[in-house]
Write a protein that holds these residues in place. Structure first.
Motif, PDB file in Angstrom:
ATOM      1  N   TYR A  25      -7.188 -17.334  -9.816  1.00 35.65           N
ATOM      2  CA  TYR A  25      -6.484 -16.374  -8.977  1.00 35.65           C
ATOM      3  C   TYR A  25      -7.026 -14.953  -8.685  1.00 35.65           C
ATOM      4  O   TYR A  25      -6.824 -14.381  -9.722  1.00 35.65           O
ATOM      5  CB  TYR A  25      -5.027 -16.966  -9.148  1.00 35.65           C
ATOM      6  N   VAL A  26      -7.157 -15.049  -7.873  1.00 35.51           N
ATOM      7  CA  VAL A  26      -7.258 -13.559  -7.843  1.00 35.51           C
ATOM      8  C   VAL A  26      -5.834 -13.002  -6.682  1.00 35.51           C
ATOM      9  O   VAL A  26      -5.396 -13.644  -5.482  1.00 35.51           O
ATOM     10  CB  VAL A  26      -8.664 -13.120  -7.186  1.00 35.51           C
ATOM     11  N   VAL A  27      -5.188 -12.181  -7.172  1.00 42.56           N
ATOM     12  CA  VAL A  27      -3.757 -12.321  -6.143  1.00 42.56           C
ATOM     13  C   VAL A  27      -3.905 -10.810  -6.076  1.00 42.56           C
ATOM     14  O   VAL A  27      -3.455 -10.041  -6.489  1.00 42.56           O
ATOM     15  CB  VAL A  27      -2.888 -12.443  -6.888  1.00 42.56           C
ATOM     16  N   PRO A  28      -4.288 -10.384  -4.616  1.00 48.72           N
ATOM     17  CA  PRO A  28      -4.282  -8.759  -4.218  1.00 48.72           C
ATOM     18  C   PRO A  28      -3.084  -8.636  -3.385  1.00 48.72           C
ATOM     19  O   PRO A  28      -2.494  -9.801  -2.471  1.00 48.72           O
ATOM     20  CB  PRO A  28      -5.271  -9.540  -3.029  1.00 48.72           C
ATOM     21  N   TYR A  29      -1.890  -7.669  -3.780  1.00 48.46           N
ATOM     22  CA  TYR A  29      -0.085  -7.879  -3.047  1.00 48.46           C
ATOM     23  C   TYR A  29      -0.324  -5.811  -2.936  1.00 48.46           C
ATOM     24  O   TYR A  29      -1.251  -5.264  -2.908  1.00 48.46           O
ATOM     25  CB  TYR A  29      -0.080  -8.155  -4.199  1.00 48.46           C
ATOM     26  N   LEU A  30       1.109  -6.235  -2.422  1.00 46.12           N
ATOM     27  CA  LEU A  30       1.038  -4.756  -2.419  1.00 46.12           C
ATOM     28  C   LEU A  30       3.222  -4.392  -2.774  1.00 46.12           C
ATOM     29  O   LEU A  30       3.508  -5.428  -2.407  1.00 46.12           O
ATOM     30  CB  LEU A  30       1.617  -4.423  -0.137  1.00 46.12           C
ATOM     31  N   MET A  31       3.138  -3.391  -3.357  1.00 43.72           N
ATOM     32  CA  MET A  31       4.808  -3.456  -4.088  1.00 43.72           C
ATOM     33  C   MET A  31       5.029  -2.447  -2.628  1.00 43.72           C
ATOM     34  O   MET A  31       5.348  -0.977  -3.653  1.00 43.72           O
ATOM     35  CB  MET A  31       4.414  -2.377  -5.653  1.00 43.72           C
ATOM     36  N   ALA A  32       5.297  -2.447  -1.782  1.00 42.46           N
ATOM     37  CA  ALA A  32       6.321  -1.682  -0.303  1.00 42.46           C
ATOM     38  C   ALA A  32       6.230  -2.275   0.314  1.00 42.46           C
ATOM     39  O   ALA A  32       5.727  -3.438   0.682  1.00 42.46           O
ATOM     40  CB  ALA A  32       5.342  -0.402  -0.620  1.00 42.46           C
ATOM     41  N   PRO A  33       7.079  -1.082   1.458  1.00 42.36           N
ATOM     42  CA  PRO A  33       6.988  -2.515   2.138  1.00 42.36           C
ATOM     43  C   PRO A  33       5.570  -1.746   3.365  1.00 42.36           C
ATOM     44  O   PRO A  33       5.545  -1.142   2.632  1.00 42.36           O
ATOM     45  CB  PRO A  33       7.973  -1.548   3.009  1.00 42.36           C
ATOM     46  N   PRO A  34       4.653  -2.637   3.959  1.00 36.06           N
ATOM     47  CA  PRO A  34       4.059  -2.207   4.439  1.00 36.06           C
ATOM     48  C   PRO A  34       3.613  -1.529   5.842  1.00 36.06           C
ATOM     49  O   PRO A  34       4.508  -0.460   5.841  1.00 36.06           O
ATOM     50  CB  PRO A  34       2.975  -3.530   5.552  1.00 36.06           C
ATOM     51  N   GLY A  35       2.645  -0.263   4.851  1.00 33.25           N
ATOM     52  CA  GLY A  35       2.399   1.083   5.915  1.00 33.25           C
ATOM     53  C   GLY A  35       3.144   2.782   5.049  1.00 33.25           C
ATOM     54  O   GLY A  35       3.375   3.161   5.435  1.00 33.25           O
ATOM     55  N   SER A  36       3.640   2.300   3.756  1.00 34.18           N
ATOM     56  CA  SER A  36       4.435   3.256   3.034  1.00 34.18           C
ATOM     57  C   SER A  36       3.493   4.007   2.535  1.00 34.18           C
ATOM     58  O   SER A  36       2.556   3.721   2.208  1.00 34.18           O
ATOM     59  CB  SER A  36       5.333   2.159   1.889  1.00 34.18           C
ATOM     60  N   PRO A  37       4.432   4.986   2.877  1.00 34.91           N
ATOM     61  CA  PRO A  37       3.762   6.530   2.420  1.00 34.91           C
ATOM     62  C   PRO A  37       2.870   6.890   1.178  1.00 34.91           C
ATOM     63  O   PRO A  37       2.455   7.117   0.486  1.00 34.91           O
ATOM     64  CB  PRO A  37       4.269   7.848   1.990  1.00 34.91           C
ATOM     65  N   LEU A  38       3.799   5.343   0.004  1.00 32.33           N
ATOM     66  CA  LEU A  38       3.129   4.860  -1.321  1.00 32.33           C
ATOM     67  C   LEU A  38       2.511   4.259  -1.119  1.00 32.33           C
ATOM     68  O   LEU A  38       1.841   3.381  -2.665  1.00 32.33           O
ATOM     69  CB  LEU A  38       4.247   5.137  -2.413  1.00 32.33           C
ATOM     70  N   ALA A  39       1.717   3.597  -0.499  1.00 31.34           N
ATOM     71  CA  ALA A  39       1.334   2.590  -0.557  1.00 31.34           C
ATOM     72  C   ALA A  39      -0.173   1.555  -1.269  1.00 31.34           C
ATOM     73  O   ALA A  39      -0.468   1.532  -2.364  1.00 31.34           O
ATOM     74  CB  ALA A  39       0.441   2.076   0.639  1.00 31.34           C
ATOM     75  N   SER A  40      -0.462   3.431  -1.900  1.00 31.60           N
ATOM     76  CA  SER A  40      -1.885   3.324  -2.485  1.00 31.60           C
ATOM     77  C   SER A  40      -1.434   3.297  -3.739  1.00 31.60           C
ATOM     78  O   SER A  40      -2.168   3.064  -4.787  1.00 31.60           O
ATOM     79  CB  SER A  40      -2.907   5.115  -2.610  1.00 31.60           C
ATOM     80  N   TYR A  41      -0.059   3.612  -4.039  1.00 35.90           N
ATOM     81  CA  TYR A  41      -0.299   4.176  -5.115  1.00 35.90           C
ATOM     82  C   TYR A  41       0.917   1.970  -5.627  1.00 35.90           C
ATOM     83  O   TYR A  41       1.237   1.783  -6.798  1.00 35.90           O
ATOM     84  CB  TYR A  41       1.574   4.431  -5.978  1.00 35.90           C
ATOM     85  N   ALA A  42       0.746   1.661  -4.748  1.00 39.75           N
ATOM     86  CA  ALA A  42       1.775  -0.161  -4.256  1.00 39.75           C
ATOM     87  C   ALA A  42       0.727  -0.916  -4.481  1.00 39.75           C
ATOM     88  O   ALA A  42       1.324  -2.457  -4.563  1.00 39.75           O
ATOM     89  CB  ALA A  42       2.972   0.456  -3.314  1.00 39.75           C
ATOM     90  N   THR A  43      -0.572  -1.241  -4.238  1.00 33.68           N
ATOM     91  CA  THR A  43      -1.821  -1.559  -4.318  1.00 33.68           C
ATOM     92  C   THR A  43      -1.544  -2.713  -5.409  1.00 33.68           C
ATOM     93  O   THR A  43      -2.508  -1.615  -6.489  1.00 33.68           O
ATOM     94  CB  THR A  43      -2.799  -1.139  -2.979  1.00 33.68           C
TER      95      THR A  43
END
Ligand code: OXD
Ligand code: MN
Length: 612
Positions: free
Chosen positions: A119-137
């Protein structure tokens, strides 16, 4: 051969780096099929898991699973942080060279998912649009369907998170291969398991488990270890094992936010999900943001902002009940999609039970099986007194199910943090609350956080098992670098949060009763802290911080025994001076600790000596 490109095309995966990553690993682990997962696949995957017997129904819209009996908790000894720089070695991070660990794990994973779906699970560990999104993906590859179902609850899952990246390469690569759980040599010198975060390559390679933090790579490996490393390396944020809550004064409309760390078994989830005591409920409303992880950064206005990167709660079931945590009870009710793991299960009624759910286990044992699947009625004499549920059995539910979820929990920049608190389980010495206004003394307090040894076997009575900031198992860098990073991030804030140390667990030395009722009443010391922050109370200065006077606490409706409050607002100087000697030993473990931390230690020591 699977046509991976066709699968990725059909799923709409456009990020070329993600496509390369999936292609490479699908071949390497020998998966028979590849499937890309979005959050909207949950209902279908649940049906498939029920069909396959991986899950069983636990009432309407709830599910039950058992993990392998040898695979029931995080394995700290098998967990490693690897980098290409030996200077990253700390005391607790179990550092190893990336050049050793990457090939070892790659070899171990070769062909190890043969016949299975990857299984390929793309995810985000932050609220969407977070300034930290690039660290959270991130993208987790996993060969276990129940792991996908847990990720779907604990993280925001969807192809859009990787397609939307400004820098296609800025995602964490996570590979989870379960291995043959019957034959991994658990706990022997031939133990095959390894849970490795190659932090400076932003790659997580976990082999040999399908449970909890060993297998849900978004949560601990990314949300804490990788996050802590990235936060330090970029100089942008802190990633901590912290709860986060809000307190609103309904009279004034003002809301405060408090986050903080507690070593395990110190009631962090119960605190995070706390409700106001009945007598204060008309005035105050407590909201939940998160129970396990907070990422902290300085916002444009110079305040510290906190987010909960998670999308769910992976809570310990034991002792969860209407009195200890009514919020959790609602959050895991029928029709919430909750998955229970390793609790006891009744195959006739589809009911679940764990120690502390009710004072006694169900009297009628018909249909009840323990966490290993043994019918309670058929337990052998030596199993009779054993718990029905595993002590680390869990419930997994999404934040949206939490009844007092804060309305703004998905605000991209997070919420301003008024206070950072630490608390362990300590039967003496630590008062109910002591506030710390100095940054270095606050960080020092976090670094010397600990919980008392609960059994003689775990340590010496009265000596803490130190757990800096409650991050001991999740440290990514050396402790010296970690401390310096804390001073830098919080020091950069124009408006600093208050620090405080709390303790709900002081006991009467004679009869052992708890001096403070705890649970909902824990709001009272936090309210005092907020008033201190706003200059409405002054408290009493002591060598170890500011403690409340009895008059400053809102005590309406509390049930306290005479004399108990006085004890928990008093500093036991002799016991504190003993503790300072232990702290000195503890801090000496960490070479290169910033001078400000030692100065804080010496200041507090001198202040205590002056009182003696
Ligand atoms: C932990 C967890 O292990 O949160 O700390 O699951
Ligand atoms: Mn945790």
């Amino acid at each position: 051969m699977i046509d991976v490109d066709a699968v990725l095309d059909a799923a709409g995966v456009k990020n070329s780096r993600v496509r390369d990553f999936v292609r490479q690993w699908a071949e390497h682990i020998g998966a028979a099929r590849v499937e890309v997962v979005n959050a909207s696949d949950d209902a279908r995957l649940i049906e498939e898991a029920l069909e396959a017997g991986e899950l069983q129904p636990a009432g309407e819209g709830r599910y039950y699973s058992r993990s392998h009996p040898k695979d029931t908790a995080r394995s700290e000894e098998r967990t490693v942080v690897a980098t290409n720089n030996a200077a990253d070695k700390g005391v607790y991070n179990n550092w190893k060279p990336a050049s050793e660990m990457r090939p070892l794990l790659t070899e171990r994973m070769k062909g190890a998912s043969a016949g299975k779906t990857m299984y390929v699970v793309p995810y985000l560990m932050a609220p969407p649009g977070s300034p930290l999104a690039s660290y959270a993906t991130g993208v987790q590859l996993t060969d276990t369907r129940t792991v996908v179902l847990h990720m779907n609850r604990m993280a925001r899952v969807g192809v859009e998170f990787v397609n939307d990246l400004a820098d296609a390469d800025s995602f964490v690569r996570g590979v989870h291969v379960t291995g043959d759980l019957d034959d991994l040599g658990h706990g022997t010198p031939e133990d095959q398991r390894y849970f490795v975060t190659v932090a400076d390559e932003r790659t997580i390679l976990h082999y040999g488990s399908s449970y909890g933090g060993n297998a849900l790579l978004g949560k601990i490996a990314h949300g804490l270890r990788q996050g802590a490393y990235d936060g330090w390396r970029s100089g942008e944020f802190l990633a901590e094992q912290f709860m986060l809550l809000g307190i609103t004064d309904k009279q004034t409309g003002k809301t405060w936010h408090v986050c903080g760390g507690f070593p395990s078994a110190s009631g962090k989830t119960n605190l995070a999900m706390m409700l106001a005591p009945d007598a204060l409920g008309d005035r105050y409303h407590v909201t939940f943001y998160g129970d396990d992880i907070a990422w902290l950064r300085v916002g444009e206005d110079g305040k510290i902002y906190g987010i909960n990167p998670e999308n769910g709660v992976f809570g310990v079931a034991k002792d969860t009940n209407e009195a200890t945590n009514p919020t959790a009870v609602r959050s895991i009710a029928e029709r919430t999609g909750t998955i229970f793991t390793n609790v006891a299960y009744n195959e006739k009624t589809q009911d679940v039970w764990w120690e502390g759910k009710s004072p006694e286990p169900p009297a009628d044992v018909t249909g009840w099986r323990d966490w290993q699947g043994t019918l309670i009625s058929e337990r052998s004499p030596d199993q009779k007194g054993a718990p029905w549920a595993h002590p680390n059995s869990r419930f997994t539910t999404t934040l949206a199910n939490v009844p007092n979820m804060a309305g703004d929990y998905e605000t991209p920049q997070g919420v301003p943090i008024d206070a950072i608190i630490f608390g362990g389980r300590t039967r003496d010495r630590e008062p109910l609350i002591r506030a710390i206004t100095d940054l270095a003394e606050g960080v020092y307090d976090g670094l010397t956080l600990g919980a008392e040894a609960t059994f003689a076997a775990e340590g010496t009575e009265g000596v803490l098992r130190y757990d800096p900031m409650s991050m001991r198992p999740f440290m990514a860098t050396s402790e010296a670098a970690y401390a310096a990073h804390w001073l830098k991030i919080i020091g950069a804030a124009k408006e600093q949060p208050l620090f405080a140390h709390v303790n709900w667990f002081q006991r009467d030395p004679q009869d052992g009763h708890f001096l403070w009722p705890g649970y909902r009443d824990n709001l009272r010391p936090l309210l005092w802290l907020m008033k201190l922050k706003d200059g409405e109370v002054t408290g009493r200065q002591t060598p170890v911080g500011i403690v409340p006077t009895a008059e400053e606490l809102e005590l309406e409706g509390i049930d306290l025994q005479p004399g108990d409050l006085e004890k928990i607002l008093t500093i036991d100087t002799d016991r504190w001076r003993q503790e300072m000697a232990h702290r000195e030993e503890h801090l000496r473990l960490f070479p290169g600790l910033p001078e400000q931390i030692w100065e804080a230690h010496h200041r507090v020591t001198a202040a205590l000596d002056a009182e003696a």
